[in-house]
Write a protein that holds these residues in place. Structure first.
Motif, PDB file in Angstrom:
ATOM      1  N   LYS A   9       0.730  -1.118  -0.101  1.00  0.00           N
ATOM      2  CA  LYS A   9       0.027   0.167  -0.142  1.00  0.00           C
ATOM      3  C   LYS A   9       0.991   1.282   0.024  1.00  0.00           C
ATOM      4  N   ARG A  10       0.202   2.657  -0.227  1.00  0.00           N
ATOM      5  CA  ARG A  10       1.016   3.592   0.067  1.00  0.00           C
ATOM      6  C   ARG A  10       1.459   3.811   1.429  1.00  0.00           C
ATOM      7  N   LYS A  11       2.455   4.360   1.616  1.00  0.00           N
ATOM      8  CA  LYS A  11       3.389   4.651   2.843  1.00  0.00           C
ATOM      9  C   LYS A  11       3.551   3.371   3.363  1.00  0.00           C
ATOM     10  N   SER A  12       3.731   2.183   2.839  1.00  0.00           N
ATOM     11  CA  SER A  12       3.980   0.889   3.606  1.00  0.00           C
ATOM     12  C   SER A  12       5.366   0.791   3.674  1.00  0.00           C
ATOM     13  N   GLY A  13       6.295   1.741   3.022  1.00  0.00           N
ATOM     14  CA  GLY A  13       7.489   1.809   3.149  1.00  0.00           C
ATOM     15  C   GLY A  13       8.471   1.212   2.041  1.00  0.00           C
ATOM     16  N   LYS A  14       7.802   1.174   0.677  1.00  0.00           N
ATOM     17  CA  LYS A  14       8.370   0.360  -0.338  1.00  0.00           C
ATOM     18  C   LYS A  14       9.677   1.053  -0.870  1.00  0.00           C
ATOM     19  N   SER A  15       9.692   2.341  -0.858  1.00  0.00           N
ATOM     20  CA  SER A  15      10.993   3.153  -1.354  1.00  0.00           C
ATOM     21  C   SER A  15      11.918   3.002  -0.329  1.00  0.00           C
ATOM     22  N   ALA A  16      11.619   3.131   1.014  1.00  0.00           N
ATOM     23  CA  ALA A  16      12.554   3.113   2.071  1.00  0.00           C
ATOM     24  C   ALA A  16      13.214   1.618   2.175  1.00  0.00           C
ATOM     25  N   LEU A  17      12.476   0.729   1.802  1.00  0.00           N
ATOM     26  CA  LEU A  17      13.052  -0.737   1.632  1.00  0.00           C
ATOM     27  C   LEU A  17      14.045  -0.755   0.553  1.00  0.00           C
ATOM     28  N   ALA A  32      13.426   2.278 -10.314  1.00  0.00           N
ATOM     29  CA  ALA A  32      14.041   1.205 -10.466  1.00  0.00           C
ATOM     30  C   ALA A  32      15.638   1.104 -10.551  1.00  0.00           C
ATOM     31  N   MET A  33      16.302   0.300  -9.824  1.00  0.00           N
ATOM     32  CA  MET A  33      17.678   0.443  -9.927  1.00  0.00           C
ATOM     33  C   MET A  33      18.238  -0.962  -9.383  1.00  0.00           C
ATOM     34  N   GLU A  34      19.475  -1.073  -9.710  1.00  0.00           N
ATOM     35  CA  GLU A  34      20.256  -2.376  -9.556  1.00  0.00           C
ATOM     36  C   GLU A  34      20.699  -2.795  -8.271  1.00  0.00           C
ATOM     37  N   ILE A  35      20.519  -3.853  -7.827  1.00  0.00           N
ATOM     38  CA  ILE A  35      21.244  -4.495  -6.746  1.00  0.00           C
ATOM     39  C   ILE A  35      22.189  -5.628  -6.947  1.00  0.00           C
ATOM     40  N   SER A  36      23.097  -5.941  -6.202  1.00  0.00           N
ATOM     41  CA  SER A  36      24.003  -7.046  -6.643  1.00  0.00           C
ATOM     42  C   SER A  36      23.935  -8.164  -5.516  1.00  0.00           C
ATOM     43  N   GLY A  37      24.103  -9.174  -5.565  1.00  0.00           N
ATOM     44  CA  GLY A  37      24.015 -10.443  -4.746  1.00  0.00           C
ATOM     45  C   GLY A  37      24.418 -11.723  -5.807  1.00  0.00           C
ATOM     46  N   ASP A  45      10.174  -0.286  -7.750  1.00  0.00           N
ATOM     47  CA  ASP A  45       9.314   0.224  -6.865  1.00  0.00           C
ATOM     48  C   ASP A  45       8.154   0.584  -7.515  1.00  0.00           C
ATOM     49  N   THR A  46       7.068  -0.040  -6.844  1.00  0.00           N
ATOM     50  CA  THR A  46       5.658   0.291  -7.553  1.00  0.00           C
ATOM     51  C   THR A  46       4.936   1.467  -6.797  1.00  0.00           C
ATOM     52  N   VAL A  47       3.992   2.048  -7.566  1.00  0.00           N
ATOM     53  CA  VAL A  47       3.151   2.950  -6.763  1.00  0.00           C
ATOM     54  C   VAL A  47       2.057   1.832  -5.852  1.00  0.00           C
ATOM     55  N   GLY A  48       1.576   2.281  -4.880  1.00  0.00           N
ATOM     56  CA  GLY A  48       0.702   1.553  -3.972  1.00  0.00           C
ATOM     57  C   GLY A  48      -0.278   0.515  -4.781  1.00  0.00           C
ATOM     58  N   VAL A  49      -0.509  -0.468  -3.984  1.00  0.00           N
ATOM     59  CA  VAL A  49      -1.487  -1.560  -5.003  1.00  0.00           C
ATOM     60  C   VAL A  49      -2.882  -0.886  -4.369  1.00  0.00           C
ATOM     61  N   ASP A  50      -2.974   0.032  -3.511  1.00  0.00           N
ATOM     62  CA  ASP A  50      -4.225   0.511  -3.282  1.00  0.00           C
ATOM     63  C   ASP A  50      -4.659   1.735  -4.146  1.00  0.00           C
ATOM     64  N   VAL A  51      -3.675   1.938  -5.337  1.00  0.00           N
ATOM     65  CA  VAL A  51      -4.059   3.066  -6.270  1.00  0.00           C
ATOM     66  C   VAL A  51      -4.552   2.258  -7.391  1.00  0.00           C
ATOM     67  N   GLU A  52      -5.826   2.758  -7.841  1.00  0.00           N
ATOM     68  CA  GLU A  52      -6.243   1.933  -8.972  1.00  0.00           C
ATOM     69  C   GLU A  52      -5.499   2.352 -10.183  1.00  0.00           C
TER      70      GLU A  52
END
Length: 146
Positions: A9-17, A32-37, A45-52
């Motif tokens: 949802k919006r404000k669930s911490g997606k960008s912070a994560l 979007a950005m790259e991570i390594s592992g 990073d998506t807009v909140g699933v509570d946004v139609e």
């Protein structure tokens, strides 16, 4: 490039994560950005699933691993999205986000989500860093199986 999507949802911490996983400071806006592992991936990073009509619908069809963030005890919408993501072929990792805001670190909420969904749930705090390493390892395990 392989994709890992962050849903919630919006404000669930997606960008912070996203910033916590990439070890970047919160100082820029991006989708979007790259991570390594084990392998290089695009973290989306998506807009909140509570946004139609949000970008989450399109991203749900393209990500190999989906992180579903849950930040409160009203998680019916997230459960519906977990089902949608799994039907689309994504491996779903359920994350209790903002775990530092819970007196028990999110453990009771994680247990409730696990009971209903049957999925292992990780508690993560982007603020304190708790659970970030474990989540990174789980993402890499899921991608290694693909």
């Amino acid at each position: 490039m392989r994709q890992v999507g962050i849903f919630g949802k919006r404000k669930s911490g997606k960008s912070a994560l996203m910033y916590a996983l990439t070890r970047h400071k919160v100082n820029a806006t991006f989708k979007a950005m790259e991570i390594s592992g084990v392998t290089r991936v695009m973290l989306v990073d998506t807009v909140g699933v509570d946004v139609e009509g949000s970008t989450a619908e399109k991203s749900a069809q393209t990500v190999e691993v989906a992180l579903m963030l849950i930040c409160d005890d009203s998680f019916e919408l997230e459960l519906a999205w977990i089902s949608k993501l799994r039907k689309a072929g994504s491996s779903v990792i359920v994350v209790i986000s903002q775990a530092d805001k819970f007196t028990d670190g999110g453990l009771a909420l994680a247990a409730a989500v696990e009971e209903v969904s049957g999925l292992k749930t990780l508690c993560v705090s982007s603020v304190t860093g708790a659970g970030v390493v474990e989540l990174d390892e789980e993402i890499n395990r899921r991608l290694a199986k693909e």
